[in-house]
Design a protein around this motif. Structure first.
Motif, short mmCIF file in Angstrom:
data_model
loop_
_atom_site.label_atom_id
_atom_site.label_comp_id
_atom_site.label_asym_id
_atom_site.label_seq_id
_atom_site.Cartn_x
_atom_site.Cartn_y
_atom_site.Cartn_z
N LYS A 1 -4.22 -3.98 3.05
CA LYS A 1 -3.84 -3.04 2.00
C LYS A 1 -4.97 -2.05 1.71
CE LYS A 1 -2.47 -2.63 -2.84
NZ LYS A 1 -3.51 -1.60 -3.07
N SER A 2 -6.20 -2.55 1.62
CA SER A 2 -7.32 -1.66 1.34
C SER A 2 -7.51 -0.63 2.44
CB SER A 2 -8.60 -2.50 1.16
OG SER A 2 -8.47 -3.41 0.09
N ASP B 1 -4.62 1.98 2.28
CA ASP B 1 -4.75 2.91 1.15
C ASP B 1 -5.49 4.18 1.54
OD1 ASP B 1 -3.39 1.24 -0.57
OD2 ASP B 1 -5.19 0.33 -1.43
N ASN B 2 -6.35 4.11 2.56
CA ASN B 2 -7.13 5.26 2.98
C ASN B 2 -6.40 6.18 3.96
OD1 ASN B 2 -9.40 4.39 1.48
ND2 ASN B 2 -10.01 3.01 3.12
N SER C 1 0.80 -1.22 0.00
CA SER C 1 0.00 0.00 0.00
C SER C 1 0.83 1.27 0.00
CB SER C 1 -0.94 0.00 1.21
OG SER C 1 -1.65 1.22 1.31
N SER D 1 -12.09 -0.65 5.46
CA SER D 1 -11.10 -1.21 4.53
C SER D 1 -11.56 -1.18 3.10
CB SER D 1 -10.79 -2.66 4.93
OG SER D 1 -11.93 -3.46 4.74
N GLY D 2 -12.85 -0.94 2.87
CA GLY D 2 -13.36 -0.87 1.52
C GLY D 2 -13.64 -2.23 0.91
N ILE D 3 -13.62 -3.31 1.74
CA ILE D 3 -13.92 -4.65 1.22
C ILE D 3 -15.43 -4.80 1.19
CG2 ILE D 3 -13.63 -7.12 1.58
CD1 ILE D 3 -11.10 -5.67 0.89
#
Length: 293
Positions: A177-178, A181-182, A112, A289-291
């Motif tokens: 990782k997700s 990234d934020n 990331s 996490s955006g998942i």
């Protein structure tokens, strides 16, 4: 003041339509029925474990117990020595959580924020491993456990294989990782200007901001390790090292059916309580996490 529009698939404005309300009611009934189907087997096991032995074998079976023999729980716990198996499971779970958070968290940070040359290709390979069936690597993995590469160690009857497998989890790497990234790069650059190393930035900046995803991964790992059967059964041959699930399977021929139900109840209750207590953190971790499910 007008009420805020509710979030979700169906909002407050859509619910004013009779057709949408009917669809909403149908969805709710379907979800309730699905929940009952999923919950009923576990509830049946836990309730049946408390029945008197005569009622337990009665045909047709009673849905709700007419008598509760609470003493069976204590007798089964002592007779089956569940405290030892709980302790073994706790040791295996604790090591798995530590390895999972440390190695997968660093891998998520690597992909990331560090992003060295070639990391995109490596990340693609990591994601591709999620497409492979689990059965593909079972034989070579077991061979490596019996004869660990380079060191030539036999890891049978140790918890190291489970710990090492927890250290490499593509799904957890993707979740980390997700989430990372934020995190704004400006925070990391400010820490580097102050003299922090890359690992220092990870430890002092990234980790304190990652409590929701850490809690989520921890709960997921605990639940997965607690219910894991295949690898502990294949690896742990010494009874002193058995986990709860392995112990129940290996001793089922020596237990009457009512004690088997009690033992299964001992397995079911901890993950259920864990999820009930921390479900809010699980949802937050996936959201942040955006998942998407």
């Amino acid at each position: 003041m007008s009420k805020p529009v509710r979030g979700g698939i169906i909002g407050a404005l859509e619910l004013k339509s009779p057709g949408i309300r009917l669809l909403y009611a149908a969805l709710m009934l379907f979800m309730i029925a699905l929940a009952v189907v999923c919950i009923f087997p576990s509830l049946w096991v836990m309730v049946s474990s408390l029945k008197d032995i005569k009622e337990f074998y009665r045909m047709p079976p009673t849905l709700l117990p007419e008598t509760f023999d609470i003493g069976k729980l204590g007798r089964a716990w002592k007779e089956l020595q569940f405290m030892r198996y709980y302790a073994n499971t706790a040791v295996m779970t604790g090591g798995s959580v530590l390895f999972c958070l440390s190695f997968n968290g660093l891998a998520g940070y690597f992909f990331s924020k560090l992003k060295p040359r070639g990391s995109a290709v490596l990340f693609t390979l990591v994601v591709w491993t999620m497409l492979l069936p689990n059965t593909v690597g079972m034989v070579p993995m077991f061979n490596n456990i019996v004869d660990f590469p380079l060191l030539h160690l036999n890891l049978i009857d140790t918890y190291w294989p489970m710990w090492l497998m927890a250290a490499v989890n593509p799904v957890v790497i993707l979740i980390f990782k997700s989430f990372f990234d934020n995190i704004p790069l400006s925070l990391l650059e400010a820490a580097r200007i102050d003299g922090a190393t890359k690992l220092g930035v990870f430890a002092k900046v990234v980790l304190p901001l990652s409590v929701p995803v850490i809690v989520t991964v921890t709960i997921m790992t605990i639940n997965a390790v607690w219910m894991d059967f295949f690898w502990p059964y294949m690896i742990l041959k010494d009874q002193a090292k058995w986990t709860v699930v392995v112990a129940i399977y290996n001793m089922k021929s020596m237990m009457p059916i009512d004690l088997q139900f009690i033992a299964l109840a001992f397995v079911i209750v901890p993950p259920v309580l864990l999820f009930m207590l921390f479900q809010r953190y699980i949802i937050q971790g996936y959201t942040f996490s955006g998942i998407k499910g």
